[in-house]
Design a protein around this motif. Structure first.
Motif, PDB file in Angstrom:
ATOM      1  N   UNK A 149       0.868  -1.171   0.000  1.00 17.94           N
ATOM      2  CA  UNK A 149       0.000   0.000   0.000  1.00 17.94           C
ATOM      3  C   UNK A 149       0.916   1.235   0.000  1.00 17.94           C
ATOM      4  N   UNK A 150       0.856   2.072  -1.042  1.00 18.40           N
ATOM      5  CA  UNK A 150       1.797   3.197  -1.118  1.00 18.40           C
ATOM      6  C   UNK A 150       1.662   4.183   0.037  1.00 18.40           C
ATOM      7  N   UNK A 151       0.510   4.184   0.717  1.00 18.38           N
ATOM      8  CA  UNK A 151       0.323   5.124   1.831  1.00 18.38           C
ATOM      9  C   UNK A 151       0.741   4.540   3.175  1.00 18.38           C
ATOM     10  N   UNK A 152       0.926   3.240   3.251  1.00 23.48           N
ATOM     11  CA  UNK A 152       1.212   2.593   4.538  1.00 23.48           C
ATOM     12  C   UNK A 152       2.558   1.883   4.561  1.00 23.48           C
ATOM     13  N   UNK A 153       2.826   1.156   3.492  1.00 26.75           N
ATOM     14  CA  UNK A 153       3.930   0.187   3.520  1.00 26.75           C
ATOM     15  C   UNK A 153       5.222   0.802   2.991  1.00 26.75           C
ATOM     16  N   UNK A 154       6.313   0.049   3.148  1.00 29.12           N
ATOM     17  CA  UNK A 154       7.611   0.551   2.679  1.00 29.12           C
ATOM     18  C   UNK A 154       8.538  -0.618   2.372  1.00 29.12           C
ATOM     19  N   UNK A 155       9.666  -0.281   1.792  1.00 30.59           N
ATOM     20  CA  UNK A 155      10.562  -1.340   1.318  1.00 30.59           C
ATOM     21  C   UNK A 155      11.497  -1.894   2.392  1.00 30.59           C
ATOM     22  N   UNK A 156      11.553  -1.273   3.551  1.00 30.54           N
ATOM     23  CA  UNK A 156      12.406  -1.791   4.623  1.00 30.54           C
ATOM     24  C   UNK A 156      13.865  -1.429   4.424  1.00 30.54           C
ATOM     25  N   UNK A 157      14.694  -1.847   5.381  1.00 34.45           N
ATOM     26  CA  UNK A 157      16.128  -1.544   5.317  1.00 34.45           C
ATOM     27  C   UNK A 157      16.847  -2.718   4.654  1.00 34.45           C
ATOM     28  N   UNK A 158      17.408  -2.505   3.474  1.00 32.79           N
ATOM     29  CA  UNK A 158      18.065  -3.621   2.785  1.00 32.79           C
ATOM     30  C   UNK A 158      19.374  -4.008   3.463  1.00 32.79           C
ATOM     31  N   UNK A 159      19.709  -5.269   3.366  1.00 33.12           N
ATOM     32  CA  UNK A 159      20.903  -5.777   4.058  1.00 33.12           C
ATOM     33  C   UNK A 159      21.740  -6.651   3.156  1.00 33.12           C
ATOM     34  N   UNK A 160      23.056  -6.581   3.368  1.00 29.95           N
ATOM     35  CA  UNK A 160      23.946  -7.564   2.744  1.00 29.95           C
ATOM     36  C   UNK A 160      24.188  -8.678   3.741  1.00 29.95           C
ATOM     37  N   UNK A 161      24.362  -9.862   3.212  1.00 29.25           N
ATOM     38  CA  UNK A 161      24.769 -10.980   4.065  1.00 29.25           C
ATOM     39  C   UNK A 161      25.944 -11.656   3.353  1.00 29.25           C
ATOM     40  N   UNK A 162      26.959 -12.029   4.141  1.00 28.20           N
ATOM     41  CA  UNK A 162      28.185 -12.589   3.536  1.00 28.20           C
ATOM     42  C   UNK A 162      28.617 -13.837   4.282  1.00 28.20           C
ATOM     43  N   UNK A 163      29.054 -14.836   3.518  1.00 26.47           N
ATOM     44  CA  UNK A 163      29.509 -16.105   4.091  1.00 26.47           C
ATOM     45  C   UNK A 163      30.903 -16.417   3.558  1.00 26.47           C
ATOM     46  N   UNK A 164      31.790 -16.823   4.457  1.00 27.69           N
ATOM     47  CA  UNK A 164      33.056 -17.415   4.030  1.00 27.69           C
ATOM     48  C   UNK A 164      33.012 -18.896   4.443  1.00 27.69           C
ATOM     49  N   UNK A 165      34.121 -19.597   4.182  1.00 26.61           N
ATOM     50  CA  UNK A 165      34.145 -21.052   4.376  1.00 26.61           C
ATOM     51  C   UNK A 165      33.592 -21.462   5.755  1.00 26.61           C
ATOM     52  N   UNK A 166      32.664 -22.387   5.749  1.00 21.45           N
ATOM     53  CA  UNK A 166      32.120 -22.942   6.997  1.00 21.45           C
ATOM     54  C   UNK A 166      30.917 -22.168   7.531  1.00 21.45           C
ATOM     55  N   UNK A 167      30.609 -21.019   6.953  1.00 15.30           N
ATOM     56  CA  UNK A 167      29.499 -20.221   7.504  1.00 15.30           C
ATOM     57  C   UNK A 167      28.166 -20.610   6.872  1.00 15.30           C
ATOM     58  N   UNK A 168      27.113 -20.409   7.644  1.00 12.29           N
ATOM     59  CA  UNK A 168      25.776 -20.821   7.197  1.00 12.29           C
ATOM     60  C   UNK A 168      24.702 -20.044   7.953  1.00 12.29           C
ATOM     61  N   UNK A 169      23.481 -20.181   7.474  1.00 12.14           N
ATOM     62  CA  UNK A 169      22.310 -19.670   8.220  1.00 12.14           C
ATOM     63  C   UNK A 169      21.306 -20.811   8.218  1.00 12.14           C
ATOM     64  N   UNK A 170      21.150 -21.407   9.408  1.00 10.89           N
ATOM     65  CA  UNK A 170      20.289 -22.588   9.518  1.00 10.89           C
ATOM     66  C   UNK A 170      18.823 -22.274   9.226  1.00 10.89           C
ATOM     67  N   UNK A 171      17.980 -23.289   9.293  1.00 14.35           N
ATOM     68  CA  UNK A 171      16.564 -23.123   8.908  1.00 14.35           C
ATOM     69  C   UNK A 171      15.871 -22.012   9.720  1.00 14.35           C
ATOM     70  N   UNK A 172      15.162 -21.151   9.035  1.00 15.89           N
ATOM     71  CA  UNK A 172      14.455 -20.026   9.656  1.00 15.89           C
ATOM     72  C   UNK A 172      13.422 -19.515   8.665  1.00 15.89           C
ATOM     73  N   UNK A 173      12.523 -18.661   9.138  1.00 13.95           N
ATOM     74  CA  UNK A 173      11.703 -17.917   8.177  1.00 13.95           C
ATOM     75  C   UNK A 173      11.971 -16.430   8.378  1.00 13.95           C
TER      76      UNK A 173
END
Ligand code: AKG
Ligand code: FE2
Length: 290
Positions: A149-173
């Motif tokens: 909704x252009x009057x209510x909603x917004x795009x939020x704060x965008x984020x970078x995520x970075x992984x090097x060897x061995x890194x992960x993000x386990x199951x989530x929503x």
């Protein structure tokens, strides 16, 4: 006779002058229509989303048109694979904008943001005023069409995520169990109605994005095994290979605003190299009473 030919010459001269004038006018008109003299970009807009409006002081932003391709993966929940969502220049600019901002990633535990072995990556909040960030946010906002909704909603704060060897993000929503109260003090709360997860750097082994409960509408043709962008995972669902410039879009919330548990997903361990991606989490607001 001499008079006649003088008159004829005058007519020819006038016609020639007229034709030069017409040609010049047409050339100038064509140049104006083609936009010569202005920057060679094809898409110009005044930032329309609330986030961009409130954070942007520049009056005009010019973005390159991007001809991305979409492929429906699942209809329920809606999951769409997007090829070439960001171009190389945007990728370089966005990585540069976030490069000095990385911190250990955190997870939301009972409303508190804490570090957890469940998520071992690095995260960086991107500056909303960066032109490349604004361009991809605007593209994503248009992708969403009437979802926001252009009057209510917004795009939020965008984020970078970075992984090097061995890194992960386990199951989530990506949606929050308890919607976040609005930061402006109004009696509203927001939740992440959808997610765009776009790969920026994929010089890595492993690091697939796995959705254990997403079933493809139909199986992929077997012959293109090597060039596959996703595969059926041995433990169920679908795993997407990280490919720079490509993204996954999915819808997190049901129409009544509750979270869809079938969107649970993981960033599988990177077994070598570097993976960097961008999260865009559009915010949908609801009155607190709902
Ligand atoms: O790294 C991935 O493949 C997924 C990351 C993710 O789901 C997130 O950052 O919310
Ligand atoms: Fe996620």
């Amino acid at each position: 006779m001499a008079e006649k030919s003088t008159a004829k010459r005058a007519v020819i001269k006038n016609r020639a002058t007229l034709s030069v004038a017409v040609t010049t006018f047409c050339a100038l008109l064509a140049a104006w229509l083609l936009g010569w003299g202005s920057k060679s970009s094809v898409d110009s807009f005044h930032p329309p989303s609330p986030l961009l409006r409130s954070n942007s002081s520049s009056s005009e932003l010019r973005c390159e048109d991007q001809s991305y391709k979409t492929e429906l993966i699942s209809l329920d929940p809606l999951v769409i694979y997007i090829r070439d969502f960001f171009n190389t220049q945007e990728i370089n600019d966005i990585v540069q904008a976030g490069e000095d901002r990385f911190n250990p990633s955190v997870v939301n535990q009972n409303g508190k943001m804490i570090q957890n072995p469940y998520r071992t990556s690095w995260s960086a909040a991107l500056p909303a005023e960066d032109p490349a960030v604004q361009c991809v946010l605007e593209r994503s906002r248009r992708f969403l069409g009437t979802v926001l909704d252009p009057n209510e909603d917004e795009m939020g704060v965008p984020q970078l995520v970075r992984y090097t060897e061995g890194q992960e993000y386990n199951l989530h929503h990506d949606w929050m169990r308890i919607p976040q109260p609005a930061f402006d003090g109004s009696p509203r709360s927001f939740n992440r109605v959808a997610s765009f997860f776009v790969i920026l750097q994929a010089d890595c082994e492993g690091g697939e994005t796995w959705f254990p409960f997403i079933e493809a509408v139909s199986p992929q043709p077997k012959e293109s095994e090597g060039g596959r962008l996703w595969r059926e995972h041995e433990d169920g669902g679908i795993a997407f290979k990280p490919v720079a410039g490509n993204g996954i879009f999915w819808v997190n919330l049901f129409p009544n605003g509750t979270g869809d548990t079938r969107t649970v997903h993981a960033g599988l361990p990177v077994t070598g190299g570097l993976k960097t991606a961008m999260n865009i989490w559009p915010r949908q607001y609801r009155p607190n009473s709902q």
